[in-house]
Structure formats: C-alpha cells, structure tokens
Design an enzyme around this catalytic site. Structure first.
Site, PDB file in Angstrom:
ATOM      1  N   LYS A  13      -0.944  22.584  24.700  1.00 21.91           N
ATOM      2  CA  LYS A  13      -2.403  22.556  24.911  1.00 21.91           C
ATOM      3  C   LYS A  13      -2.752  21.642  26.097  1.00 21.91           C
ATOM      4  O   LYS A  13      -3.501  22.030  26.986  1.00 21.91           O
ATOM      5  CB  LYS A  13      -3.137  22.063  23.649  1.00 21.91           C
ATOM      6  CG  LYS A  13      -2.920  22.948  22.431  1.00 21.91           C
ATOM      7  CD  LYS A  13      -3.719  22.453  21.237  1.00 21.91           C
ATOM      8  CE  LYS A  13      -3.311  21.080  20.739  1.00 21.91           C
ATOM      9  NZ  LYS A  13      -1.927  20.986  20.231  1.00 21.91           N
ATOM     10  N   ARG A  88     -10.774  19.972  14.850  1.00 24.96           N
ATOM     11  CA  ARG A  88      -9.457  20.045  14.230  1.00 24.96           C
ATOM     12  C   ARG A  88      -9.533  20.327  12.734  1.00 24.96           C
ATOM     13  O   ARG A  88      -8.527  20.327  12.048  1.00 24.96           O
ATOM     14  CB  ARG A  88      -8.778  18.697  14.441  1.00 24.96           C
ATOM     15  CG  ARG A  88      -7.375  18.814  14.985  1.00 24.96           C
ATOM     16  CD  ARG A  88      -6.878  17.395  15.147  1.00 24.96           C
ATOM     17  NE  ARG A  88      -5.513  17.355  15.510  1.00 24.96           N
ATOM     18  CZ  ARG A  88      -5.072  17.291  16.768  1.00 24.96           C
ATOM     19  NH1 ARG A  88      -5.908  17.321  17.779  1.00 24.96           N
ATOM     20  NH2 ARG A  88      -3.795  17.201  16.983  1.00 24.96           N
ATOM     21  N   ARG A 127       9.462  15.581  24.889  1.00 25.24           N
ATOM     22  CA  ARG A 127       8.276  15.202  25.665  1.00 25.24           C
ATOM     23  C   ARG A 127       8.338  13.736  26.103  1.00 25.24           C
ATOM     24  O   ARG A 127       8.719  12.855  25.349  1.00 25.24           O
ATOM     25  CB  ARG A 127       7.010  15.407  24.826  1.00 25.24           C
ATOM     26  CG  ARG A 127       5.790  14.820  25.529  1.00 25.24           C
ATOM     27  CD  ARG A 127       4.489  15.243  24.952  1.00 25.24           C
ATOM     28  NE  ARG A 127       4.421  15.093  23.513  1.00 25.24           N
ATOM     29  CZ  ARG A 127       3.491  15.679  22.769  1.00 25.24           C
ATOM     30  NH1 ARG A 127       2.593  16.461  23.329  1.00 25.24           N
ATOM     31  NH2 ARG A 127       3.475  15.497  21.475  1.00 25.24           N
ATOM     32  N   ARG A 161       5.978   9.224  22.731  1.00 25.65           N
ATOM     33  CA  ARG A 161       4.853   8.846  21.880  1.00 25.65           C
ATOM     34  C   ARG A 161       5.326   8.419  20.489  1.00 25.65           C
ATOM     35  O   ARG A 161       6.254   8.999  19.943  1.00 25.65           O
ATOM     36  CB  ARG A 161       3.878  10.042  21.736  1.00 25.65           C
ATOM     37  CG  ARG A 161       2.876  10.116  22.853  1.00 25.65           C
ATOM     38  CD  ARG A 161       2.072  11.387  22.892  1.00 25.65           C
ATOM     39  NE  ARG A 161       1.617  11.924  21.621  1.00 25.65           N
ATOM     40  CZ  ARG A 161       0.891  13.038  21.500  1.00 25.65           C
ATOM     41  NH1 ARG A 161       0.521  13.716  22.595  1.00 25.65           N
ATOM     42  NH2 ARG A 161       0.524  13.485  20.326  1.00 25.65           N
ATOM     43  N   ARG A 172       2.525  16.212  11.044  1.00 26.54           N
ATOM     44  CA  ARG A 172       1.481  16.777  11.924  1.00 26.54           C
ATOM     45  C   ARG A 172       1.433  18.294  11.797  1.00 26.54           C
ATOM     46  O   ARG A 172       0.360  18.896  11.835  1.00 26.54           O
ATOM     47  CB  ARG A 172       1.736  16.364  13.374  1.00 26.54           C
ATOM     48  CG  ARG A 172       1.336  14.912  13.643  1.00 26.54           C
ATOM     49  CD  ARG A 172       1.935  14.368  14.911  1.00 26.54           C
ATOM     50  NE  ARG A 172       1.558  15.090  16.101  1.00 26.54           N
ATOM     51  CZ  ARG A 172       2.244  15.057  17.244  1.00 26.54           C
ATOM     52  NH1 ARG A 172       3.365  14.343  17.322  1.00 26.54           N
ATOM     53  NH2 ARG A 172       1.820  15.729  18.284  1.00 26.54           N
TER      54      ARG A 172
HETATM   55  P1  AP5 Z   1       1.906  19.337  25.463  1.00 27.70           P
HETATM   56  O1  AP5 Z   1       1.124  20.024  26.521  1.00 27.70           O
HETATM   57  O2  AP5 Z   1       1.953  17.846  25.459  1.00 27.70           O
HETATM   58  O3  AP5 Z   1       1.505  19.911  24.020  1.00 27.70           O
HETATM   59  P2  AP5 Z   1       0.204  19.700  23.143  1.00 27.70           P
HETATM   60  O4  AP5 Z   1      -0.094  21.000  22.484  1.00 27.70           O
HETATM   61  O5  AP5 Z   1      -0.881  19.062  23.954  1.00 27.70           O
HETATM   62  O6  AP5 Z   1       0.822  18.716  22.084  1.00 27.70           O
HETATM   63  P3  AP5 Z   1       0.264  17.436  21.338  1.00 27.70           P
HETATM   64  O7  AP5 Z   1       1.397  16.934  20.499  1.00 27.70           O
HETATM   65  O8  AP5 Z   1      -0.355  16.467  22.306  1.00 27.70           O
HETATM   66  O9  AP5 Z   1      -0.813  18.042  20.450  1.00 27.70           O
HETATM   67  P4  AP5 Z   1      -1.400  17.426  19.213  1.00 27.70           P
HETATM   68  O10 AP5 Z   1      -2.521  18.359  18.942  1.00 27.70           O
HETATM   69  O11 AP5 Z   1      -0.485  17.166  18.093  1.00 27.70           O
HETATM   70  O12 AP5 Z   1      -1.762  15.940  19.719  1.00 27.70           O
HETATM   71  P5  AP5 Z   1      -3.125  15.233  20.142  1.00 27.70           P
HETATM   72  O13 AP5 Z   1      -2.821  14.343  21.251  1.00 27.70           O
HETATM   73  O14 AP5 Z   1      -4.240  16.208  20.270  1.00 27.70           O
HETATM   74  O15 AP5 Z   1       3.412  19.910  25.550  1.00 27.70           O
HETATM   75  C1  AP5 Z   1       4.429  19.424  24.685  1.00 27.70           C
HETATM   76  C2  AP5 Z   1       5.759  19.345  25.459  1.00 27.70           C
HETATM   77  O16 AP5 Z   1       6.169  20.686  25.791  1.00 27.70           O
HETATM   78  C3  AP5 Z   1       5.676  18.582  26.804  1.00 27.70           C
HETATM   79  O17 AP5 Z   1       6.853  17.868  26.987  1.00 27.70           O
HETATM   80  C4  AP5 Z   1       5.546  19.705  27.854  1.00 27.70           C
HETATM   81  O18 AP5 Z   1       6.104  19.318  29.092  1.00 27.70           O
HETATM   82  C5  AP5 Z   1       6.340  20.829  27.207  1.00 27.70           C
HETATM   83  N1  AP5 Z   1       5.837  22.160  27.524  1.00 27.70           N
HETATM   84  C6  AP5 Z   1       4.534  22.540  27.648  1.00 27.70           C
HETATM   85  N2  AP5 Z   1       4.468  23.854  27.931  1.00 27.70           N
HETATM   86  C7  AP5 Z   1       5.747  24.306  27.976  1.00 27.70           C
HETATM   87  C8  AP5 Z   1       6.322  25.594  28.223  1.00 27.70           C
HETATM   88  N3  AP5 Z   1       5.583  26.654  28.482  1.00 27.70           N
HETATM   89  N4  AP5 Z   1       7.686  25.700  28.189  1.00 27.70           N
HETATM   90  C9  AP5 Z   1       8.451  24.605  27.934  1.00 27.70           C
HETATM   91  N5  AP5 Z   1       7.960  23.372  27.693  1.00 27.70           N
HETATM   92  C10 AP5 Z   1       6.614  23.229  27.710  1.00 27.70           C
HETATM   93  O19 AP5 Z   1      -3.435  14.393  18.809  1.00 27.70           O
HETATM   94  C11 AP5 Z   1      -2.605  13.333  18.412  1.00 27.70           C
HETATM   95  C12 AP5 Z   1      -3.191  12.694  17.161  1.00 27.70           C
HETATM   96  O20 AP5 Z   1      -4.502  12.179  17.447  1.00 27.70           O
HETATM   97  C13 AP5 Z   1      -3.387  13.625  15.961  1.00 27.70           C
HETATM   98  O21 AP5 Z   1      -2.206  13.787  15.210  1.00 27.70           O
HETATM   99  C14 AP5 Z   1      -4.488  12.869  15.201  1.00 27.70           C
HETATM  100  O22 AP5 Z   1      -3.975  11.796  14.496  1.00 27.70           O
HETATM  101  C15 AP5 Z   1      -5.363  12.328  16.322  1.00 27.70           C
HETATM  102  N6  AP5 Z   1      -6.449  13.272  16.688  1.00 27.70           N
HETATM  103  C16 AP5 Z   1      -6.616  13.912  17.879  1.00 27.70           C
HETATM  104  N7  AP5 Z   1      -7.696  14.701  17.833  1.00 27.70           N
HETATM  105  C17 AP5 Z   1      -8.236  14.568  16.589  1.00 27.70           C
HETATM  106  C18 AP5 Z   1      -9.345  15.143  15.926  1.00 27.70           C
HETATM  107  N8  AP5 Z   1     -10.137  16.051  16.526  1.00 27.70           N
HETATM  108  N9  AP5 Z   1      -9.593  14.782  14.652  1.00 27.70           N
HETATM  109  C19 AP5 Z   1      -8.833  13.861  14.028  1.00 27.70           C
HETATM  110  N10 AP5 Z   1      -7.737  13.293  14.579  1.00 27.70           N
HETATM  111  C20 AP5 Z   1      -7.439  13.640  15.853  1.00 27.70           C
END
Ligand code: AP5
Length: 220
Positions: A13, A88, A127, A161, A172
């Site tokens: 994402k 979410r 990552r 992370r 997660r």
């Molecule tokens: P990346 O682009 O980093 O993936 P992502 O989908 O953004 O993954 P996240 O783990 O950041 O998502 P998440 O939703 O769990 O975390 P968030 O930060 O929102 O890509 C991942 C890896 O793959 C990278 O190394 C990249 O290089 C590689 N990659 C990408 N595309 C590729 C491809 N096509 N081929 C190969 N490799 C590829 O949330 C974290 C925490 O914050 C949550 O768990 C929660 O505790 C809190 N939080 C955030 N938002 C909320 C909310 N709205 N409500 C409550 N808690 C929240």
C-alpha cells in the site's frame, strides 16, 4: 480524487501510494506513517500508539479518527487525497462517511490490493524502512537500497520496524481479516470497490491501478 487504499499488511500500500499520489497529484495520507512520526518525536500520541502497534493491534478509534480528520483538514487535501491505512474498521469508515458528508464531498474509489498471504509474509520479512521518513521503503531482495542500510532518497538509516517481527505480523494479519476486511463489503455496498492483483513488478502494479481507476471513473 478521494481514494481509499486497502489491503493486508505488506501488500504494498505504502509503495503504491507514493507513486499513485504523485501521478494523481493528491497527498498521500498514511495513518501508520503519522503514528510513526509521533513515535519518533516522542509525543503523548506516539507513546500511546506504540503500545498498540508493537502488539499488532489497532490504535483506539477515538485518537485515530481525530488524527486522520486533522490531516484531511489541511489545505493540501482540500481537493482530494489518497488514504493509506485508514479507515481500518467499519466504525472508522462510518466516521469518514460522516466527515465527507459534512464537507459535501464523496469518495471516488476504494482500491483493494490483493496479495496471497505467503507473499505478504515475505515482503514484510525483508522490508527496511527509513528512520527519517517511513514513506521511504526498501526490501532486501525485491528493491534493495544502493548502499546496505542507507536510504537512497535521503541518506537516513534503514531499520526493521518493531511490528515486523514474526509474531506481530501474524497478529496484524488476524486483525486485518477480522476488523479491516469487513470494510470491503461496506464499500462494495456503495459500489466503490476496485480490486486489482498486487503481484508483479511495482511499476506494473502502479499502471494496473491507474488503468483500473480510470475504467471505474469512465463507467460512472
Ligand atoms: P509496503 O509498501 O511497506 O506495504 P504496506 O501495505 O504499506 O505494509 P504495512 O505493513 O505498512 O501496512 P500495514 O497496513 O500493516 O501498516 P501501517 O503502517 O498502515 O511494502 C512491504 C514490503 O514489500 C516493502 O519492503 C516493499 O519494498 C515490498 N514490496 C512492495 N511492493 C512490492 C512488489 N510489487 N513486489 C515485491 N516487493 C514489494 O500500520 C501499522 C500499525 O499502525 C497498525 O498495525 C496499527 O497498529 C496502527 N494503525 C495504522 N493505521 C491505523 C488505523 N487506521 N486505525 C488503528 N490503528 C492504525
């Protein structure tokens, strides 16, 4: 355009949001990045969020919704935004609907990134994230930085992370299935969901997403 990006942890994402927001000229708003910025600045919100994030749980709705609304209210988001990681759960989606209704605007699409679970586990395990800006993301195998441990964009230190440990990732994913996936049905009922496969090279997925959003817009 006002777009919500949804998909399991590690789906790509953040990676896609950076590219799509540039192409569509709308700000990328990631609640995960906003929480991580608060954690590195050691704010009260950051301290609270960290305890939930490290356990793989959602940060409570009250603070999350207030933070997201505050960011969406900034001038650069007046004509659109790309939301990454928000909403979410269904109550956050309802709060977003209410906010948009008050502003007399609507969402254009909910872009759903589909990736098999074994692939997201591999993506998360490799990552590496920049300490300066968590939007700068690399992968040890799929998109390695030019110099190991150093961000290509700003020279910041790359780290793994805290919530990318195996146990937390499992939690997660469970939270994604139980709390986040229901928003896909919520938005399907509004005719907003555009689903694409997020497998393949990053640039190819960006083009796939832009094409799907355009077809969806043309069909309306
Ligand atoms: P990346 O682009 O980093 O993936 P992502 O989908 O953004 O993954 P996240 O783990 O950041 O998502 P998440 O939703 O769990 O975390 P968030 O930060 O929102 O890509 C991942 C890896 O793959 C990278 O190394 C990249 O290089 C590689 N990659 C990408 N595309 C590729 C491809 N096509 N081929 C190969 N490799 C590829 O949330 C974290 C925490 O914050 C949550 O768990 C929660 O505790 C809190 N939080 C955030 N938002 C909320 C909310 N709205 N409500 C409550 N808690 C929240």
């Amino acid at each position: 355009m006002r777009i919500v990006l949804v998909g399991p942890p590690g789906a790509g994402k953040g990676t896609q949001a950076v590219r799509l927001s540039e192409e569509l000229r709308i700000p990328h708003i990631s609640t995960g990045d906003l929480f991580r910025a608060n954690i590195s600045q050691q704010t009260e919100l950051g301290k609270l969020a960290k305890s939930y994030m490290d356990a793989g749980n959602l940060v409570p709705d009250e603070v999350t919704i207030a933070m997201a609304e505050d960011r969406m209210g900034q001038p650069d988001a007046e004509n659109g935004f790309l939301l990454d990681g928000f909403p979410r759960n269904v109550s956050q989606a309802e709060a977003l609907d209410e906010l948009l209704e008050n502003e007399n605007v609507t969402l254009d699409a909910v872009l759903d990134l589909e990736v098999p679970e074994d692939e997201v586990v591999k993506r998360i395990a490799g990552r590496r994230t920049c300490r300066n800006k968590s939007e700068h993301v690399f992968h040890v195998t799929y998109s390695p930085p030019k110099k190991e441990g150093v961000c290509d964009v700003c020279g910041g230190e790359l780290y793994q992370r805290d919530d990318d440990s195996e146990g937390t990732v499992r939690k997660r994913l469970e939270v994604y299935h139980t709390q986040t996936e229901p928003i896909i049905d919520y938005y399907k009922a509004q005719g907003l969901v555009v689903t694409i496969s997020a497998l393949g090279p990053v640039d190819e997925i960006t083009q796939r997403a832009l094409g799907a959003l355009k077809r969806d817009e043309d069909a309306k």
